[in-house]
Design an enzyme around this catalytic site. Structure first.
Site, PDB file in Angstrom:
ATOM      1  CE  LYS A   1      -3.897   0.856  -1.156  1.00 55.16           C
ATOM      2  NZ  LYS A   1      -4.434   0.426   0.144  1.00 55.16           N
TER       3      LYS A   1
ATOM      4  CE1 TYR B   1      -4.859   2.094   4.188  1.00 56.95           C
ATOM      5  CE2 TYR B   1      -3.516   0.983   5.809  1.00 56.95           C
ATOM      6  CZ  TYR B   1      -3.792   1.286   4.507  1.00 56.95           C
ATOM      7  OH  TYR B   1      -3.004   0.788   3.517  1.00 56.95           O
TER       8      TYR B   1
ATOM      9  CB  SER C   1      -0.936   0.011   1.206  1.00 62.17           C
ATOM     10  OG  SER C   1      -1.985  -0.888   0.975  1.00 62.17           O
TER      11      SER C   1
ATOM     12  CB  VAL D   1       0.129  -5.871   4.297  1.00 59.76           C
ATOM     13  CG1 VAL D   1      -1.241  -5.568   4.820  1.00 59.76           C
ATOM     14  CG2 VAL D   1       0.152  -5.962   2.798  1.00 59.76           C
TER      15      VAL D   1
ATOM     16  CE1 TYR E   1      -3.811  -1.158  -4.865  1.00 62.85           C
ATOM     17  CE2 TYR E   1      -4.623  -3.423  -4.677  1.00 62.85           C
ATOM     18  CZ  TYR E   1      -4.169  -2.252  -4.087  1.00 62.85           C
ATOM     19  OH  TYR E   1      -4.068  -2.178  -2.720  1.00 62.85           O
TER      20      TYR E   1
HETATM   21  N1  GLN Z   1      -1.820  -5.686  -1.782  1.00 60.11           N
HETATM   22  C1  GLN Z   1      -2.537  -5.421  -0.570  1.00 60.11           C
HETATM   23  C2  GLN Z   1      -4.030  -5.337  -0.860  1.00 60.11           C
HETATM   24  O1  GLN Z   1      -4.418  -4.674  -1.777  1.00 60.11           O
HETATM   25  C3  GLN Z   1      -2.030  -4.160   0.015  1.00 60.11           C
HETATM   26  C4  GLN Z   1      -2.697  -3.819   1.278  1.00 60.11           C
HETATM   27  C5  GLN Z   1      -1.856  -3.012   2.208  1.00 60.11           C
HETATM   28  O2  GLN Z   1      -0.635  -2.897   2.106  1.00 60.11           O
HETATM   29  N2  GLN Z   1      -2.507  -2.480   3.193  1.00 60.11           N
HETATM   30  O3  GLN Z   1      -4.819  -5.916  -0.166  1.00 60.11           O
END
Ligand code: GLN
Length: 422
Positions: A66, A240, A63, A258, A188
């Site tokens: 993003k 978040y 993430s 993550v 993505y």
């Molecule tokens: N690839 C993960 C997802 O889209 C990334 C989520 C994350 O890093 N919070 O679920």
């Protein structure tokens, strides 16, 4: 002297002993991460890199991709076009919240998966493969080296992307997503699978901290309005459902992933990245968050903790010697409203018993638009008051001065020139 900064960073790593949390285990590639890895990198906006611990270990960007894809899409389509499709409101919910606004079909923001899927679809490219490659190449430019996709992580992640697929279909049904939902999830997921190290991430973040100019290559990669938009959304939505805690405790625009990384971009100062795979209940690295809390506290990095920045704008005010003396105002630094106000106030309150007034901009590092307008207006008004204005402007910080229409203005490269010539 040996710089104390790497030693300090080592100490930060040592002090963040909290070993709670768990490594993400929804795909084998993340589950296999060594939970004890801990690295940190701080990259200054002028390109100095400080590291400690496992700063060159690679992991998938997840993430933390993003904000960078958001930046690319904003640059490709424009801020208004993005705002029409993706909101800028914090969701207060988890990263994988199903977020499709009633009526508009917009996801809440680009930092949660729904918004990130849509954002990916808005990157330029004839097809999904081209968009995906544009994203990878864009990340590489931010990092200053060629980044590659972890193909194994990509395949695993794609095989388990049911929730993201569900969201992409909902966005398609809501008509916010134009293209094929399956292709977008694929793109993505590739975006999330790009391999980076803390050092890469800190440099990428430093590009945001440096108003879009790469700290090492000095290339302008993003415009200032795009950077402002990205950092604002990182600040309010990047962590978040922990966004409020993060804002009060740390106060640095940030994004977690993550894989255990957390990045932060402190405008005008540094890009920071920490990596430690064990995650808290929000899906953010436990020791990563702890390290950021410590950095912010020790190094005064909280965005809301700003002293009077305008005070140092006026370096000095004096009257020169000689037959035809001048009142000189020496301006310095990075001039925003508060700094310019200090100068304007000093000039407005000045007695001006000399026939000439000099504004010495030799030490001005940057004039924001507001600073420029306020100085120009001062030049004009001094002229109106019947004073001769000498503008010392060797770097051409105020090129518009020539247009203010005052015959009483002389622009020179050094104060010595001004003393001699008028
Ligand atoms: N690839 C993960 C997802 O889209 C990334 C989520 C994350 O890093 N919070 O679920």
């Amino acid at each position: 002297m040996r710089s104390p900064i790497p030693d300090y960073l080592l100490e930060v790593l040592d002090s963040c002993g909290e070993d709670g949390g768990a490594v993400a285990d929804y795909i084998p590639e993340l589950a296999a991460a060594d939970p004890d890895r801990f690295g940190i990198c701080v990259a200054t906006v002028d390109g100095t890199i400080y590291t400690a611990g496992d700063a060159d270990v690679e992991f998938t960007i997840q993430s933390m991709s993003k904000p960078f894809t958001y930046a690319i899409a904003l640059a490709d389509r424009g801020i208004d076009a993005l705002n029409e499709r993706v909101g800028v409101e914090p969701s207060g919910e988890a990263f994988n919240e199903i977020s499709v606004e009633r009526g508009t079909g917009r996801p809440k923001n680009a930092m949660i998966n729904a918004g990130a899927l849509l954002t990916h679809s808005l990157v330029d490219g004839d097809d999904s493969a081209a968009q995906s490659e544009r994203v990878r190449a864009g990340f590489s430019r931010f990092a200053g080296r060629d980044l590659v996709v972890d193909e194994q992580a990509f395949v695993s992640e794609l095989a388990s992307a049911h929730r993201n697929l569900g969201m992409a279909h909902l966005l398609k049904a809501a008509k916010t997503l134009d293209c094929d939902p399956v292709e977008i999830v694929r793109g993505y997921t590739r975006q999330c699978s790009v391999k980076v190290s803390c050092q890469d991430l800190a440099i990428m973040a430093a590009t945001l901290a440096n108003a879009g100019v790469h700290p090492l290559t000095h290339e302008t990669l993003l415009s200032r309005p795009v950077v402002r938009q990205v950092l604002s959304v990182m600040m309010t939505c990047g962590m978040y459902d922990a966004a409020g805690d993060w804002m009060t405790d740390v106060g640095i625009p940030a994004k977690s992933g993550v894989s255990g990384g957390v990045i932060g971009a402190l405008p005008g100062q540094v890009g920071i990245a920490v990596f430690s795979p064990r995650l808290d209940s929000h899906g953010s690295s436990v020791r990563g968050v702890e390290a950021f809390e410590r950095l912010s506290r020790d190094m005064g990095m909280h965005l809301m903790d700003v002293a009077q920045e305008g005070r140092s704008a006026l370096r000095g005010a004096y009257v020169t010697e000689g037959d035809d003396p001048m009142t000189v105002y020496e301006v310095q630094g990075d001039l925003r409203f508060a700094g310019a106000e200090t100068i304007v106030r000093a000039i407005a309150e000045g007695e001006h018993e000399t026939r000439r007034v000099a504004l010495d901009l030799t030490r001005v590092y940057r004039l924001h638009d507001v600073g420029r307008r306020m100085l120009l207006e001062s030049v004009r008004r001094l002229g109106e008051d019947g004073l001769e204005v000498v503008l010392v402007d060797p770097e051409c910080a105020l090129p518009e001065a020539a247009d203010v229409g005052s015959e009483r203005l002389t622009v020179v490269d050094s104060l010595a020139d001004g003393t001699a010539s008028t």
